[in-house]
Design a protein around this motif. Structure first.
Motif, PDB file in Angstrom:
ATOM      1  N   ILE A 116       0.671  -1.260  -0.045  1.00 35.66           N
ATOM      2  CA  ILE A 116      -0.019   0.011   0.064  1.00 35.66           C
ATOM      3  C   ILE A 116       0.823   1.266  -0.057  1.00 35.66           C
ATOM      4  O   ILE A 116       0.871   2.243  -0.733  1.00 35.66           O
ATOM      5  CB  ILE A 116      -0.900   0.166   1.155  1.00 35.66           C
ATOM      6  CG1 ILE A 116      -1.885  -1.176   1.185  1.00 35.66           C
ATOM      7  CG2 ILE A 116      -1.830   1.243   1.114  1.00 35.66           C
ATOM      8  CD1 ILE A 116      -2.509  -1.579   2.599  1.00 35.66           C
ATOM      9  N   ILE A 117       1.873   1.181   0.948  1.00 41.07           N
ATOM     10  CA  ILE A 117       2.826   2.386   1.044  1.00 41.07           C
ATOM     11  C   ILE A 117       3.414   2.531  -0.342  1.00 41.07           C
ATOM     12  O   ILE A 117       3.583   3.627  -0.781  1.00 41.07           O
ATOM     13  CB  ILE A 117       3.814   2.454   2.006  1.00 41.07           C
ATOM     14  CG1 ILE A 117       3.049   2.059   3.413  1.00 41.07           C
ATOM     15  CG2 ILE A 117       4.792   3.304   2.184  1.00 41.07           C
ATOM     16  CD1 ILE A 117       3.940   1.966   4.616  1.00 41.07           C
ATOM     17  N   THR A 118       4.163   1.468  -0.908  1.00 41.97           N
ATOM     18  CA  THR A 118       4.659   1.596  -2.126  1.00 41.97           C
ATOM     19  C   THR A 118       3.949   2.195  -3.181  1.00 41.97           C
ATOM     20  O   THR A 118       4.185   2.928  -3.878  1.00 41.97           O
ATOM     21  CB  THR A 118       5.365   0.132  -2.668  1.00 41.97           C
ATOM     22  OG1 THR A 118       6.145  -0.460  -1.574  1.00 41.97           O
ATOM     23  CG2 THR A 118       6.033   0.204  -3.862  1.00 41.97           C
ATOM     24  N   THR A 119       2.652   1.668  -3.197  1.00 42.28           N
ATOM     25  CA  THR A 119       1.641   2.028  -4.325  1.00 42.28           C
ATOM     26  C   THR A 119       1.263   3.574  -4.315  1.00 42.28           C
ATOM     27  O   THR A 119       1.710   4.420  -5.286  1.00 42.28           O
ATOM     28  CB  THR A 119       0.251   1.409  -4.367  1.00 42.28           C
ATOM     29  OG1 THR A 119       0.502  -0.212  -4.562  1.00 42.28           O
ATOM     30  CG2 THR A 119      -0.714   1.777  -5.344  1.00 42.28           C
ATOM     31  N   ILE A 120       1.139   3.982  -3.080  1.00 40.18           N
ATOM     32  CA  ILE A 120       0.771   5.450  -2.636  1.00 40.18           C
ATOM     33  C   ILE A 120       2.301   6.449  -2.973  1.00 40.18           C
ATOM     34  O   ILE A 120       2.029   7.295  -3.665  1.00 40.18           O
ATOM     35  CB  ILE A 120       0.251   5.764  -1.530  1.00 40.18           C
ATOM     36  CG1 ILE A 120      -1.046   4.993  -1.195  1.00 40.18           C
ATOM     37  CG2 ILE A 120       0.189   6.930  -1.105  1.00 40.18           C
ATOM     38  CD1 ILE A 120      -1.582   4.989   0.392  1.00 40.18           C
ATOM     39  N   LEU A 121       3.295   6.009  -2.581  1.00 40.23           N
ATOM     40  CA  LEU A 121       4.521   6.557  -2.637  1.00 40.23           C
ATOM     41  C   LEU A 121       4.771   6.743  -4.238  1.00 40.23           C
ATOM     42  O   LEU A 121       5.287   7.709  -4.836  1.00 40.23           O
ATOM     43  CB  LEU A 121       5.781   6.003  -2.074  1.00 40.23           C
ATOM     44  CG  LEU A 121       5.636   6.306  -0.556  1.00 40.23           C
ATOM     45  CD1 LEU A 121       7.044   5.413   0.097  1.00 40.23           C
ATOM     46  CD2 LEU A 121       5.586   7.716  -0.065  1.00 40.23           C
ATOM     47  N   SER A 242       4.280   0.188  -8.377  1.00 42.45           N
ATOM     48  CA  SER A 242       2.830  -0.192  -7.917  1.00 42.45           C
ATOM     49  C   SER A 242       2.589  -1.659  -8.043  1.00 42.45           C
ATOM     50  O   SER A 242       2.167  -2.477  -7.151  1.00 42.45           O
ATOM     51  CB  SER A 242       1.691   0.879  -8.507  1.00 42.45           C
ATOM     52  OG  SER A 242       1.985   1.970  -8.321  1.00 42.45           O
ATOM     53  N   ALA A 243       2.820  -2.271  -9.413  1.00 48.29           N
ATOM     54  CA  ALA A 243       2.377  -3.396  -9.703  1.00 48.29           C
ATOM     55  C   ALA A 243       3.385  -4.547  -8.983  1.00 48.29           C
ATOM     56  O   ALA A 243       3.237  -5.416  -8.500  1.00 48.29           O
ATOM     57  CB  ALA A 243       2.726  -3.638 -11.157  1.00 48.29           C
ATOM     58  N   VAL A 244       4.866  -4.059  -8.877  1.00 43.16           N
ATOM     59  CA  VAL A 244       5.394  -4.962  -7.980  1.00 43.16           C
ATOM     60  C   VAL A 244       5.155  -4.835  -6.616  1.00 43.16           C
ATOM     61  O   VAL A 244       5.165  -5.849  -5.706  1.00 43.16           O
ATOM     62  CB  VAL A 244       7.055  -4.409  -7.996  1.00 43.16           C
ATOM     63  CG1 VAL A 244       7.705  -5.090  -7.186  1.00 43.16           C
ATOM     64  CG2 VAL A 244       7.549  -4.702  -9.432  1.00 43.16           C
ATOM     65  N   GLY A 245       4.850  -3.526  -5.946  1.00 39.76           N
ATOM     66  CA  GLY A 245       4.443  -3.526  -4.743  1.00 39.76           C
ATOM     67  C   GLY A 245       3.014  -4.430  -4.500  1.00 39.76           C
ATOM     68  O   GLY A 245       3.182  -5.017  -3.422  1.00 39.76           O
ATOM     69  N   ILE A 246       2.082  -4.533  -5.320  1.00 37.86           N
ATOM     70  CA  ILE A 246       0.945  -5.338  -5.009  1.00 37.86           C
ATOM     71  C   ILE A 246       1.397  -7.019  -5.008  1.00 37.86           C
ATOM     72  O   ILE A 246       0.770  -7.703  -4.323  1.00 37.86           O
ATOM     73  CB  ILE A 246      -0.229  -5.282  -6.288  1.00 37.86           C
ATOM     74  CG1 ILE A 246      -0.865  -3.804  -5.898  1.00 37.86           C
ATOM     75  CG2 ILE A 246      -1.287  -6.117  -6.153  1.00 37.86           C
ATOM     76  CD1 ILE A 246      -1.408  -3.613  -4.702  1.00 37.86           C
ATOM     77  N   LEU A 247       2.241  -7.553  -5.953  1.00 40.04           N
ATOM     78  CA  LEU A 247       2.727  -8.614  -5.921  1.00 40.04           C
ATOM     79  C   LEU A 247       3.421  -9.264  -4.729  1.00 40.04           C
ATOM     80  O   LEU A 247       3.340 -10.357  -4.496  1.00 40.04           O
ATOM     81  CB  LEU A 247       3.601  -8.887  -7.252  1.00 40.04           C
ATOM     82  CG  LEU A 247       2.973  -8.984  -8.485  1.00 40.04           C
ATOM     83  CD1 LEU A 247       4.155  -9.314  -9.576  1.00 40.04           C
ATOM     84  CD2 LEU A 247       1.952 -10.168  -8.650  1.00 40.04           C
TER      85      LEU A 247
END
Length: 299
Positions: A116-121, A242-247
């Motif tokens: 979540i943090i990765t996607t938002i950042l 974002s995609a890497v973060g969700i994976l």
């Protein structure tokens, strides 16, 4: 985005990391700092050996590329690489401490927050765009994390530090794309070793005599450090953060299942609801890939 080598690289890295508790748990009697020292020092030595023995031509070519860069690009590369090394050291120590001295679920929770943090950042720093359904999946993740954190604010704060450190690592390395990823990883390990070296004489424990310690450390260094880190850095060449973060959610999901069925940690209704929401959010975030649906710009 199609399922390609970058997507498979990222997924493979997080699946591997999901099983990290298997070689790490038997080392719970050893101080977390000692495990960190040996992990970083052994990884650095092995990476240097590989580069000198098998990739010397690649190293020379990357040195030429570095010399040809402007001063601005040189500073950018050095800054991102140094920052990456610092963030890795911080993230590894906190994760191993949580895993061995708190609980597997507490360590997993950090990586529930991290995507979540990765996607938002990534949205604010890298200007990565998200579709409506991708934002919806982020909201589902936030709800699942809120359920898990209820009644454990201290654990949430602790997990946030672990999560932010790895999220910032992903964000920084997404922009660090000028050089061979294996060499970048090697430099980061050298930096991590330099950071830790002054603390080794002061904070290291008695030198381990048990052969199982070194066997497990070799497994951790090769299978759970060098290989997944390289796969992760490679994936960032062709995927957004974002995609890497969700994976990344595959990591805590595997940790959660191991905690329940292998380490017999307690499972609550909140865990079941939260992880079900996470599975749903992963499907929603990757709906274009899973259902092969094209965006409007691709039609």
């Amino acid at each position: 985005m199609q399922i390609n080598k970058y997507y498979l690289s990222a997924l493979s890295a997080f699946i591997i990391w999901g099983f990290f508790s298997l070689p790490l748990k038997p080392l719970h009697d050893y101080p977390s700092l000692d495990i960190l020292f040996y992990r970083v020092f052994l990884a650095t030595a092995l990476l240097l050996l590989i580069n000198v023995s098998f990739r010397y031509d690649v190293v020379k070519e990357n040195v030429k590329v570095f010399r040809s860069l402007s001063q601005k690009d040189k500073r950018k590369f050095l800054t991102l690489t140094v920052v990456g090394g610092f963030l890795l050291v911080l993230n590894w120590y906190l994760f191993m401490f949580a895993l061995n001295h708190v609980s597997l679920n507490s360590a997993s929770f950090a990586y529930l927050i991290c995507p979540i943090i990765t996607t938002i950042l990534a949205f604010f720093i890298l200007k990565e765009k998200l579709s409506f359904w991708q934002w919806f999946s982020v909201v589902l993740c936030l709800i699942s994390c809120a359920i898990l954190s209820y009644g454990d604010l201290t654990g949430l704060v602790y997990s946030l530090i672990i999560a932010v450190s790895f999220a910032l690592y992903l964000i920084s390395q997404r922009k660090n794309n000028l050089f061979d990823k294996f060499i970048v990883l090697s430099i980061q390990m050298i930096i991590a070793s330099i950071v830790l070296a002054p603390f080794f004489p002061l904070y290291s424990g008695t030198t381990p005599n048990e052969s199982i310690f070194y066997i497990l450390m070799i497994v951790i260094v090769v299978l759970f450090t060098i290989i997944p880190l390289f796969l992760n850095l490679y994936a960032l060449k062709g995927m957004n953060s974002s995609a890497v973060g969700i994976l990344m959610y595959t990591n805590p999901l595997i940790n959660f299942l191991l905690g329940i069925f292998y380490f017999h940690e307690k499972m609550t209704t909140a865990h079941i609801i939260s992880f079900s929401l996470i599975l749903l959010s992963i499907v929603i975030f990757n709906e274009r890939i899973l259902f092969k649906r094209k965006s409007l710009s691709e039609k």
